[in-house]
Design an enzyme around this catalytic site. Sequence first.
Site, short mmCIF file in Angstrom:
data_model
loop_
_atom_site.label_atom_id
_atom_site.label_comp_id
_atom_site.label_asym_id
_atom_site.label_seq_id
_atom_site.Cartn_x
_atom_site.Cartn_y
_atom_site.Cartn_z
N SER A 1 0.81 -1.23 0.00
CA SER A 1 0.00 0.00 0.00
C SER A 1 0.84 1.28 0.00
O SER A 1 0.48 2.23 -0.70
CB SER A 1 -0.96 -0.01 1.19
OG SER A 1 -1.91 -1.04 1.01
N LYS B 1 -8.74 -6.08 10.76
CA LYS B 1 -9.88 -5.66 9.94
C LYS B 1 -11.23 -5.75 10.68
O LYS B 1 -12.11 -4.93 10.46
CB LYS B 1 -9.94 -6.47 8.64
CG LYS B 1 -8.88 -6.06 7.63
CD LYS B 1 -9.05 -6.85 6.35
CE LYS B 1 -8.26 -6.22 5.23
NZ LYS B 1 -8.58 -6.84 3.93
N ASP C 1 -12.72 -3.75 -0.37
CA ASP C 1 -12.19 -4.94 -1.05
C ASP C 1 -13.12 -5.42 -2.16
O ASP C 1 -12.66 -5.81 -3.24
CB ASP C 1 -11.94 -6.08 -0.04
CG ASP C 1 -10.71 -5.83 0.81
OD1 ASP C 1 -9.80 -5.12 0.35
OD2 ASP C 1 -10.66 -6.34 1.95
N ALA D 1 -13.63 -19.46 2.11
CA ALA D 1 -14.69 -18.87 2.95
C ALA D 1 -14.10 -18.02 4.07
O ALA D 1 -14.65 -17.95 5.17
CB ALA D 1 -15.56 -19.98 3.51
N GLY E 1 -11.98 -14.11 5.08
CA GLY E 1 -12.33 -12.69 5.00
C GLY E 1 -12.44 -12.18 3.57
O GLY E 1 -13.37 -11.44 3.23
N ARG F 1 -12.71 -25.93 1.80
CA ARG F 1 -12.18 -27.17 2.39
C ARG F 1 -12.97 -27.54 3.64
O ARG F 1 -13.40 -28.66 3.80
CB ARG F 1 -10.69 -26.94 2.73
CG ARG F 1 -10.02 -28.08 3.44
CD ARG F 1 -8.59 -27.75 3.74
NE ARG F 1 -8.42 -26.56 4.58
CZ ARG F 1 -7.25 -26.09 4.99
NH1 ARG F 1 -6.15 -26.69 4.61
NH2 ARG F 1 -7.19 -25.02 5.76
N ARG G 1 -17.49 -23.68 7.49
CA ARG G 1 -17.25 -22.22 7.32
C ARG G 1 -18.04 -21.69 6.13
O ARG G 1 -18.56 -20.57 6.16
CB ARG G 1 -15.75 -21.94 7.09
CG ARG G 1 -14.93 -22.05 8.34
CD ARG G 1 -13.50 -21.60 8.08
NE ARG G 1 -13.32 -20.17 8.25
CZ ARG G 1 -12.21 -19.53 7.89
NH1 ARG G 1 -11.21 -20.18 7.32
NH2 ARG G 1 -12.10 -18.23 8.08
P1 ATR Z 1 -8.47 -14.50 4.31
O1 ATR Z 1 -9.03 -13.56 5.32
O2 ATR Z 1 -7.24 -14.01 3.63
O3 ATR Z 1 -9.49 -14.97 3.32
P2 ATR Z 1 -8.65 -16.80 6.05
O4 ATR Z 1 -9.79 -16.22 6.78
O5 ATR Z 1 -7.56 -17.45 6.85
O6 ATR Z 1 -7.91 -15.74 5.14
O7 ATR Z 1 -9.20 -17.85 4.97
C1 ATR Z 1 -8.36 -18.61 4.22
C2 ATR Z 1 -9.16 -19.45 3.23
O8 ATR Z 1 -8.25 -20.23 2.47
C3 ATR Z 1 -10.12 -20.43 3.87
O9 ATR Z 1 -11.23 -20.61 3.03
C4 ATR Z 1 -9.27 -21.69 3.97
O10 ATR Z 1 -10.02 -22.88 4.03
P3 ATR Z 1 -10.49 -23.46 5.47
O11 ATR Z 1 -11.68 -22.66 5.89
O12 ATR Z 1 -10.80 -24.87 5.22
O13 ATR Z 1 -9.32 -23.27 6.41
C5 ATR Z 1 -8.56 -21.62 2.66
N1 ATR Z 1 -7.33 -22.41 2.64
C6 ATR Z 1 -6.14 -22.07 3.17
N2 ATR Z 1 -5.24 -23.06 2.98
C7 ATR Z 1 -5.89 -24.05 2.31
C8 ATR Z 1 -5.51 -25.34 1.80
N3 ATR Z 1 -4.26 -25.81 1.95
N4 ATR Z 1 -6.44 -26.06 1.15
C9 ATR Z 1 -7.70 -25.61 0.98
N5 ATR Z 1 -8.12 -24.40 1.43
C10 ATR Z 1 -7.22 -23.64 2.09
#
Ligand code: ATR
Length: 278
Positions: free
Chosen positions: A21, A70, A107, A134, A136, A158, A162
Amino acid sequence: MTTGSIPLAAVIGSPIAHSLSPRVHGYWLRKYQIPGYYIPIGLSRDHFAKGIDALVRLGFRGVNITLPFKETALAFADVITDEAALIGAANTLTFRKDGRIQADNTDGYGFVANIRQKAPEWSARVAPAMVIGAGGASRAIISALLGEGAPEILLVNRTRSRAEMLAEHFGARITVVDWTHAPAAMAGIGTLVNTTSLGMEGEPPLNIPLDHLPRGALVTDIVYTPLQTPLLIEAEKRGCQTVDGLGMLLHQAVPGFESWFGIRPEVDDALRDEVLGK
Ligand code: ATR
């Protein structure tokens, strides 16, 4: 002592050193010859409240908020935009002249503006979208797609629970789809979005086969390191139009810059080059 009319803004997060940023806002400040500053500030969780208070007292115009603040940032706001309320998180605070703190979430705006700029003929209305993830970022993107009139959003995560929580929050146009059923469910979609960190440098790729993805679908990714993620490369091989994730970061910065520095800045190729260090 006073900073007088020097406009100041910042980005607050932890960690903050890698935030792009300051480069984005610094570029615009130079481009529009505004004698202001935009600085990164790293704060521990315990110091967030005092930090915001200090910046207000120092006369800052506002701040961007990044991880992990956030959600916390919403609690500090006197005025919350519909978008921030719907997403449940803020990425932009404006310290208004009337003393009130306004929280916004840009966003979703950045997501749509990026696609509009790169694929002007795209419309969310014409077919269901599939959103992977699923967290932020997913909340902001779902909210944006619904706002753009997507008839249905197939939500794949996954951890199914959520996704179900988000479906409950956003209502009837969300259909939760099992991770294993995602490939078949792609038949008929018009937009595919990866909101997870899969495909980022150092992370495994998003391994979902695209055999059923219509060739007319637009595919986009929030990951922008690398710009061409394995998902975007595969989608391009199928003949799909793709939009990389860097533009979302650039466009989400536009409303904050305008509210703090008074000019609505342009997202152009020179800005992309600047941010990429070219
Ligand atoms: P952000 O706010 O950046 O979206 P987050 O809230 O930590 O970050 O969400 C990360 C997302 O990436 C989630 O949907 C997570 O899936 P889970 O809810 O099952 O944790 C997904 N994610 C992260 N690593 C993953 C992986 N190795 N395989 C599948 N999904 C993954």
